[in-house]
Write a protein that holds these residues in place. Structure first.
Motif, mmCIF file in Angstrom:
data_model
loop_
_atom_site.group_PDB
_atom_site.id
_atom_site.type_symbol
_atom_site.label_atom_id
_atom_site.label_comp_id
_atom_site.label_asym_id
_atom_site.label_seq_id
_atom_site.Cartn_x
_atom_site.Cartn_y
_atom_site.Cartn_z
ATOM 1 N N UNK A 45 0.822 -1.483 -0.040
ATOM 2 C CA UNK A 45 -0.005 -0.239 -0.165
ATOM 3 C C UNK A 45 0.921 0.981 0.182
ATOM 4 N N UNK A 46 1.451 1.894 -0.696
ATOM 5 C CA UNK A 46 1.706 3.158 -0.799
ATOM 6 C C UNK A 46 1.851 4.144 -0.943
ATOM 7 N N UNK A 47 0.334 4.529 -0.352
ATOM 8 C CA UNK A 47 0.515 5.317 0.603
ATOM 9 C C UNK A 47 0.828 5.628 2.285
ATOM 10 N N UNK A 48 0.542 4.301 2.626
ATOM 11 C CA UNK A 48 0.606 3.812 3.978
ATOM 12 C C UNK A 48 2.307 3.585 4.361
ATOM 13 N N UNK A 49 2.995 3.532 2.825
ATOM 14 C CA UNK A 49 4.738 3.251 3.326
ATOM 15 C C UNK A 49 5.137 4.863 3.213
ATOM 16 N N UNK A 50 4.550 5.692 2.222
ATOM 17 C CA UNK A 50 5.058 6.818 2.400
ATOM 18 C C UNK A 50 4.769 8.061 3.301
ATOM 19 N N UNK A 51 3.698 7.327 4.081
ATOM 20 C CA UNK A 51 2.951 8.501 5.243
ATOM 21 C C UNK A 51 4.520 7.385 6.137
ATOM 22 N N UNK A 52 4.417 6.271 6.604
ATOM 23 C CA UNK A 52 5.082 5.614 7.495
ATOM 24 C C UNK A 52 6.378 6.233 6.993
ATOM 25 N N UNK A 53 7.237 6.383 6.068
ATOM 26 C CA UNK A 53 8.663 7.312 6.083
ATOM 27 C C UNK A 53 8.829 8.442 6.229
ATOM 28 N N UNK A 54 7.522 9.422 5.291
ATOM 29 C CA UNK A 54 7.791 10.466 6.491
ATOM 30 C C UNK A 54 7.760 11.011 8.154
ATOM 31 N N UNK A 55 6.858 10.292 8.599
ATOM 32 C CA UNK A 55 6.490 10.237 9.748
ATOM 33 C C UNK A 55 8.001 9.804 10.271
ATOM 34 N N UNK A 56 8.007 8.373 9.975
ATOM 35 C CA UNK A 56 10.122 7.888 10.911
ATOM 36 C C UNK A 56 10.809 8.815 10.596
ATOM 37 N N UNK A 57 11.432 9.637 9.272
ATOM 38 C CA UNK A 57 11.862 10.802 8.633
ATOM 39 C C UNK A 57 11.907 12.237 9.896
ATOM 40 N N UNK A 58 10.686 12.152 9.779
ATOM 41 C CA UNK A 58 10.555 13.426 11.104
ATOM 42 C C UNK A 58 10.533 13.080 12.546
ATOM 43 N N UNK A 59 10.655 11.851 13.185
ATOM 44 C CA UNK A 59 11.382 11.376 14.397
ATOM 45 C C UNK A 59 12.250 11.804 14.389
ATOM 46 N N UNK A 60 12.970 11.090 13.421
ATOM 47 C CA UNK A 60 14.486 10.968 13.148
ATOM 48 C C UNK A 60 15.059 11.680 13.471
ATOM 49 N N UNK A 61 14.307 13.188 13.025
ATOM 50 C CA UNK A 61 14.664 14.901 13.130
ATOM 51 C C UNK A 61 14.517 15.074 14.689
ATOM 52 N N UNK A 62 13.232 14.435 14.855
ATOM 53 C CA UNK A 62 13.671 15.236 16.018
ATOM 54 C C UNK A 62 13.657 14.460 17.264
ATOM 55 N N UNK A 63 14.626 13.308 17.825
ATOM 56 C CA UNK A 63 15.024 13.203 17.946
ATOM 57 C C UNK A 63 17.000 13.575 18.379
ATOM 58 N N UNK A 64 17.278 13.774 16.829
ATOM 59 C CA UNK A 64 18.183 14.283 16.888
ATOM 60 C C UNK A 64 18.737 15.207 17.001
ATOM 61 N N UNK A 65 17.219 15.926 17.504
ATOM 62 C CA UNK A 65 17.043 17.131 18.124
ATOM 63 C C UNK A 65 16.959 17.519 19.259
#
Length: 70
Positions: A45-65
């Motif tokens: 399901x490409x919609x969920x895969x893209x949403x998951x990748x975006x949210x995981x990336x934002x989470x990684x930036x939040x952890x880094x900050x």
């Protein structure tokens, strides 16, 4: 403030990772608390895969900050 961003980043990374693997069809989880017409996500399901990748990336930036020193 940084502690809150760190906690939210960890949660976003975990949830985004779950959405990503579900969207790629690697994991199948039954709905737990469903209100309405719920369906399991099966297969790619490409919609969920893209949403998951975006949210995981934002989470990684939040952890880094959150872990960054002043």
């Amino acid at each position: 403030m940084r502690i809150a961003i760190l906690i939210l980043g960890v949660l976003a990374l975990l949830l985004g990772g779950l959405w990503l693997v579900q969207g790629l069809g690697l994991v199948r989880i039954e709905p737990i608390a469903c209100v309405g017409d719920c369906e399991t996500i099966e297969g790619f399901n490409p919609g969920w895969a893209i949403a998951g990748a975006v949210l995981a990336t934002l989470g990684a930036f939040g952890i880094r900050y959150g872990l960054r020193r002043r």
